[in-house]
Design an enzyme around this catalytic site. Structure first.
Site, short mmCIF file in Angstrom:
data_model
loop_
_atom_site.label_atom_id
_atom_site.label_comp_id
_atom_site.label_asym_id
_atom_site.label_seq_id
_atom_site.Cartn_x
_atom_site.Cartn_y
_atom_site.Cartn_z
N GLN A 123 -11.64 12.98 -7.99
CA GLN A 123 -9.60 12.30 -8.44
C GLN A 123 -9.62 11.36 -7.57
OE1 GLN A 123 -6.73 15.69 -7.54
NE2 GLN A 123 -8.29 16.68 -7.45
N GLY A 124 -9.46 10.45 -8.43
CA GLY A 124 -9.70 8.67 -7.92
C GLY A 124 -7.66 8.28 -7.96
N SER A 126 -5.53 8.76 -4.03
CA SER A 126 -5.11 7.11 -3.20
C SER A 126 -6.42 6.69 -3.18
CB SER A 126 -6.06 8.53 -1.59
OG SER A 126 -4.96 9.64 -1.20
N SER A 158 -13.23 13.45 -2.72
CA SER A 158 -13.30 14.32 -2.63
C SER A 158 -14.27 14.92 -3.49
CB SER A 158 -12.66 16.58 -2.95
OG SER A 158 -11.26 15.74 -2.08
N GLU A 241 -2.03 20.93 -9.85
CA GLU A 241 -2.66 21.33 -8.00
C GLU A 241 -2.03 22.63 -7.81
OE1 GLU A 241 -2.67 18.21 -6.14
OE2 GLU A 241 -4.88 19.22 -5.35
N GLU A 361 5.10 16.88 5.69
CA GLU A 361 6.59 16.85 5.77
C GLU A 361 7.16 16.08 4.24
OE1 GLU A 361 3.52 16.05 7.41
OE2 GLU A 361 3.68 16.37 9.26
C1 LIG Z 1 -9.15 17.46 2.47
C2 LIG Z 1 -8.49 16.05 1.59
C3 LIG Z 1 -8.88 15.65 0.77
C4 LIG Z 1 -8.29 14.56 -0.46
N1 LIG Z 1 -8.84 15.03 -1.41
C5 LIG Z 1 -8.48 13.94 -2.54
C6 LIG Z 1 -9.30 13.59 -3.71
O1 LIG Z 1 -10.10 14.68 -3.77
N2 LIG Z 1 -7.99 12.01 -4.34
C7 LIG Z 1 -7.07 11.50 -3.75
O2 LIG Z 1 -6.83 10.93 -4.58
N3 LIG Z 1 -6.72 12.12 -2.32
C8 LIG Z 1 -7.39 12.80 -2.00
N4 LIG Z 1 -6.97 13.06 -0.30
C9 LIG Z 1 -5.38 11.74 0.22
C10 LIG Z 1 -4.49 12.56 0.20
O3 LIG Z 1 -3.80 13.51 -0.99
C11 LIG Z 1 -3.42 12.04 1.45
O4 LIG Z 1 -4.58 12.61 2.54
C12 LIG Z 1 -2.20 12.85 1.12
O5 LIG Z 1 -1.97 12.13 0.05
C13 LIG Z 1 -1.53 11.47 2.53
O6 LIG Z 1 -1.56 10.44 2.03
P1 LIG Z 1 -2.30 9.18 3.60
O7 LIG Z 1 -3.62 9.90 4.20
O8 LIG Z 1 -2.74 7.84 3.37
O9 LIG Z 1 -1.46 9.65 4.57
P2 LIG Z 1 0.23 9.15 4.92
O10 LIG Z 1 0.74 8.96 3.43
O11 LIG Z 1 -0.29 7.70 5.69
O12 LIG Z 1 0.70 10.24 5.50
C14 LIG Z 1 0.73 9.78 7.42
C15 LIG Z 1 1.49 10.75 7.81
O13 LIG Z 1 3.12 10.56 7.99
C16 LIG Z 1 3.28 11.21 6.71
N5 LIG Z 1 5.00 10.92 5.55
C17 LIG Z 1 4.46 9.54 5.51
N6 LIG Z 1 5.45 9.48 4.17
C18 LIG Z 1 6.22 10.09 5.10
C19 LIG Z 1 7.91 10.53 4.34
N7 LIG Z 1 8.36 9.54 3.15
N8 LIG Z 1 8.63 11.28 5.04
C20 LIG Z 1 7.64 11.72 5.96
N9 LIG Z 1 6.72 11.75 6.56
C21 LIG Z 1 5.67 11.10 6.20
C22 LIG Z 1 3.12 12.38 6.15
O14 LIG Z 1 3.91 13.83 5.73
C23 LIG Z 1 0.99 12.46 7.31
O15 LIG Z 1 1.66 13.36 7.95
C24 LIG Z 1 -7.63 14.03 -0.28
C25 LIG Z 1 -7.08 14.58 1.46
C26 LIG Z 1 -7.64 15.48 2.24
C27 LIG Z 1 -7.27 15.32 3.60
#
Ligand SMILES: Cc1cc2nc3c(=O)[nH]c(=O)nc-3n(C[C@H](O)[C@H](O)[C@H](O)COP(=O)(O)OP(=O)(O)OC[C@H]3O[C@@H](n4cnc5c(N)ncnc54)[C@H](O)[C@@H]3O)c2cc1C
Length: 381
Positions: A123-124, A126, A158, A241, A361
């Site tokens: 899945q692409g 993020s 992933s 999901e 969150e």
């Molecule tokens: C094991 C794993 C597998 C993954 N696999 C994939 C994949 O296959 N394909 C893919 O596309 N992505 C994947 N991801 C990415 C995942 O979807 C993102 O990590 C997730 O959406 C959070 O985005 P971020 O990491 O940019 O964190 P951010 O969005 O930057 O968030 C950082 C922190 O801020 C908090 N936060 C952000 N916005 C708010 C808000 N509005 N209110 C309150 N708190 C907030 C969050 O809760 C978090 O604690 C994967 C992530 C993990 C950990």
């Protein structure tokens, strides 16, 4: 969960009867992700040869038909028979459901390959600056003749380094179109212009990748859903999901916790209470997911209430893996056996369950505002 509308084979019986011969491809957690992926592909190939995959997927999309509950039964049977969950199940459940609903033609071409253990998907979504705020993503798709050219960068993809196909969400509208200007594409990761770079995680595995796309050509019939309709498809796909993904995770945890309970020292009240708390949370998750999977199988459209499933899943992953740590205490902390290394890797992965697929969150905000009707959080000045 019982679903008898088609004459599907009893997969649990078959797995138990063939348990010995399947051990060489048991996709249980081991030190090497690549080895686990190889085993997962072979495991699905053998299941498919026995006519056991494809149930619960529509026949017109390359499956064998029957209710989606049959897929839930398959995942339960795999863990109940002592096997690890094949690595391809996560992407299958999320992307497979989107393909079937929004481009059955593409599903009928590619679903059978995955079900036969000949392909992996990823899945692409993020991007470096678009995680929780997915609508801000910047990967761009522009028209080129009968197709599109995609340019941009994805991250945290992933299993990207071993995948053949990727569902890529890209911007087809104006730069500031937010969620109204996104389209989901089915992208061949072997195509010219794709560069997949694995990222090493804390557990020493290359579980994620960065995916760079430089003018990658995608034919128009490889769109999943309409132009600028990608947000709706992504929201649709999130239901799966929450539903089936959470179901297969609870099946894995159920098997882990059953093993722990069997070896629990009843005189150790503190550890017993940690295990009990995990068991209560897991039972709540299983009951909740059961209803969600049934609703999905009945063709219901789910709403913001499925965020409750996601919150329960994250919480349960933490509790179950904390219970493993409490029961196996010394071995978990300093053991060097394959089992100890695996348990530590699982514990690390469990911490990600409150991040992937929508951070906890953000899910709590959804429940507060859209399920409970509480006022929106005041903007901080
Ligand atoms: C094991 C794993 C597998 C993954 N696999 C994939 C994949 O296959 N394909 C893919 O596309 N992505 C994947 N991801 C990415 C995942 O979807 C993102 O990590 C997730 O959406 C959070 O985005 P971020 O990491 O940019 O964190 P951010 O969005 O930057 O968030 C950082 C922190 O801020 C908090 N936060 C952000 N916005 C708010 C808000 N509005 N209110 C309150 N708190 C907030 C969050 O809760 C978090 O604690 C994967 C992530 C993990 C950990």
């Amino acid at each position: 969960m019982a679903s008898q509308e088609v004459d599907a084979p009893n997969v649990l019986e078959w797995l138990r009867a063939h348990s010995d011969t399947l051990q060489d491809c048991n996709p249980r957690r081991t030190d090497s992700l690549d080895d686990r992926i190889d085993r997962s592909l072979e495991f699905f190939a053998r299941l498919d040869a026995a006519g056991l995959t494809g149930w619960g997927w529509p026949a017109e999309s390359g499956g064998r038909g029957g209710s989606a509950e049959l897929r839930a039964e398959l995942y339960d049977a795999i863990t109940a028979a002592g096997f690890g969950m094949p690595e391809q199940v996560g992407a299958l459940e999320v992307l497979g459901s989107a393909l079937v609903a929004h481009n059955p033609g593409i599903a009928s071409r590619y679903l059978p390959e995955l079900l036969a253990g000949r392909a992996l998907w990823c899945q692409g979504f993020s991007e470096p600056e678009a995680g929780s705020d997915l609508a801000s993503l910047r990967t761009r798709a522009v028209r080129d003749g009968q197709g599109w050219r995609i340019t941009g960068q994805k991250v945290w993809t992933s299993l990207g380094h071993r995948s053949n196909w990727c569902g890529v969400l890209a911007r087809t509208g104006a730069p500031d179109s937010r969620h109204r200007g996104l389209t989901l594409f089915w992208v061949d990761l072997q195509a010219a212009g794709v560069d997949v770079r694995p990222l090493l995680t804390l557990t020493g595995e290359e579980e994620f990748s960065e995916v760079f796309l430089d003018g990658v050509y995608v034919p128009s019939d490889h769109m999943i859903g309409p132009v600028d309709g990608g947000w709706g498809v992504a929201m649709d796909l999130l239901q799966y999901e929450r539903g089936m993904w959470a179901w297969q995770r609870q099946a894995i945890m159920h098997s882990t916790l059953s093993g722990l309970i069997a070896e629990l020292d009843e005189s150790d009240a503190l550890t017993a209470s940690i295990v009990a708390e995990a068991y209560i949370s897991l039972t709540a998750l299983r009951m909740r997911c059961r209803e969600t999977v049934k609703r999905l199988a009945a063709g219901e459209r789910l709403g913001p209430e499925v965020s409750i499933d996601k919150i329960l899943l994250g919480q349960t992953e933490h509790l179950v893996n904390d219970a493993v740590r409490a029961v196996r205490e010394r071995g978990f902390a300093i053991g060097d056996s394959a089992e100890a290394r695996t348990e530590r890797a699982e514990w690390f992965y469990s911490r990600a369950a409150t991040v992937y697929g929508g951070a906890a969150e953000v899910q709590r905000n959804i429940v507060a505002e859209r399920v409970l009707g509480l006022p929106r959080e005041a903007a901080r000045g």
